[in-house]
Design a protein around this motif. Sequence first.
Motif, PDB file in Angstrom:
ATOM      1  N   ALA A  59       0.814  -1.119   0.311  1.00  0.00           N
ATOM      2  CA  ALA A  59       0.256   0.190   0.467  1.00  0.00           C
ATOM      3  C   ALA A  59       0.924   1.092  -0.073  1.00  0.00           C
ATOM      4  CB  ALA A  59      -0.745  -0.004   1.427  1.00  0.00           C
ATOM      5  N   VAL A  60       1.959   0.803  -0.059  1.00  0.00           N
ATOM      6  CA  VAL A  60       2.817   2.467   0.619  1.00  0.00           C
ATOM      7  C   VAL A  60       3.516   2.539  -0.906  1.00  0.00           C
ATOM      8  CG1 VAL A  60       5.231   3.281   1.737  1.00  0.00           C
ATOM      9  CG2 VAL A  60       3.775   1.882   3.146  1.00  0.00           C
ATOM     10  N   PRO A  61       3.235   3.227  -2.023  1.00  0.00           N
ATOM     11  CA  PRO A  61       3.734   2.955  -3.306  1.00  0.00           C
ATOM     12  C   PRO A  61       5.143   3.896  -3.440  1.00  0.00           C
ATOM     13  CG  PRO A  61       2.125   5.072  -2.955  1.00  0.00           C
ATOM     14  CD  PRO A  61       2.178   4.859  -1.864  1.00  0.00           C
ATOM     15  N   ASN A  66       5.610  -2.165  -8.916  1.00  0.00           N
ATOM     16  CA  ASN A  66       3.885  -2.093  -8.611  1.00  0.00           C
ATOM     17  C   ASN A  66       4.160  -2.846  -7.348  1.00  0.00           C
ATOM     18  OD1 ASN A  66       3.570  -1.134 -11.233  1.00  0.00           O
ATOM     19  ND2 ASN A  66       4.275  -3.263 -12.022  1.00  0.00           N
ATOM     20  N   SER A  67       4.514  -3.321  -6.749  1.00  0.00           N
ATOM     21  CA  SER A  67       4.669  -3.836  -5.457  1.00  0.00           C
ATOM     22  C   SER A  67       5.257  -3.067  -4.061  1.00  0.00           C
ATOM     23  CB  SER A  67       4.955  -5.653  -5.219  1.00  0.00           C
ATOM     24  OG  SER A  67       4.762  -6.565  -5.817  1.00  0.00           O
ATOM     25  N   GLY A  68       5.083  -1.651  -4.283  1.00  0.00           N
ATOM     26  CA  GLY A  68       4.962  -0.409  -3.517  1.00  0.00           C
ATOM     27  C   GLY A  68       6.465  -1.111  -2.956  1.00  0.00           C
ATOM     28  N   HIS A  69       6.321  -1.182  -1.008  1.00  0.00           N
ATOM     29  CA  HIS A  69       7.718  -1.435  -0.173  1.00  0.00           C
ATOM     30  C   HIS A  69       8.401  -2.790  -0.305  1.00  0.00           C
ATOM     31  CE1 HIS A  69       8.117   2.970  -0.439  1.00  0.00           C
ATOM     32  NE2 HIS A  69       9.220   2.999   0.168  1.00  0.00           N
ATOM     33  N   VAL A  70       7.179  -3.877  -1.134  1.00  0.00           N
ATOM     34  CA  VAL A  70       7.715  -5.102  -0.729  1.00  0.00           C
ATOM     35  C   VAL A  70       8.516  -5.466  -0.233  1.00  0.00           C
ATOM     36  CG1 VAL A  70       7.221  -7.069  -1.466  1.00  0.00           C
ATOM     37  CG2 VAL A  70       4.884  -5.626  -1.199  1.00  0.00           C
TER      38      VAL A  70
END
Length: 205
Positions: A59-61, A66-70
């Motif tokens: 959820a954190v762009p 595309n997967s944010g901060h994963v």
Amino acid sequence: RPSANATVAPRDTPANKMIIAITAPEMERLIPGFDRLPSPLTSKAVRKLLTQAINASKAVPRHNHNSGHVGAIVTAEQYEIYSPGNPWIDPAHPGMSPAFPNNFPNDIEKAAAKSEYDWRLTEWSNHDVYKKQMRQCLEAAIPDESKFTEDPIGGPSFGNISNRDIIARLIGTYGRLTPKEIEENEKELLTPLKPEETVATLIRR
């Protein structure tokens, strides 16, 4: 065609990508916290924490991810599943001022360098705010007796260990599957993929 004195950065540079600064209150909304883990820890609880942390990080762009901060909490090998061919590199502080391409930059070069500096600084700042909020949520979710630190004087904590290493150690120590869980996972692996699911879904199983 712009003149040599134009102050507009080239349209095809990364500097023109929209990167919005995320404040601490906004980050708290994006990552409100995780379920409190039981003591002693169980493999199921630890893996649930990993799932919650991954979903929150998505959820954190971050620009071009595309997967944010994963990528900030999983290993490079794990991140390849979420973003094939696009390795994660933690954002670095761009320094105290823009880096110009030469000693006598024209207005276009100055504008481009300033624009790139601004978005890199914002990206680093967002990552820094993310790390602090993620750390706070991990500290709150994990029981003190399951924390580890190289400084026993400071009490139960994770010391200077990164969020990525905290999760990796928890998974390595407590996340091993029980025979029953292995049996259940094997049954799940044999479940046919739904049309809307991707190969990544099968890998995560």
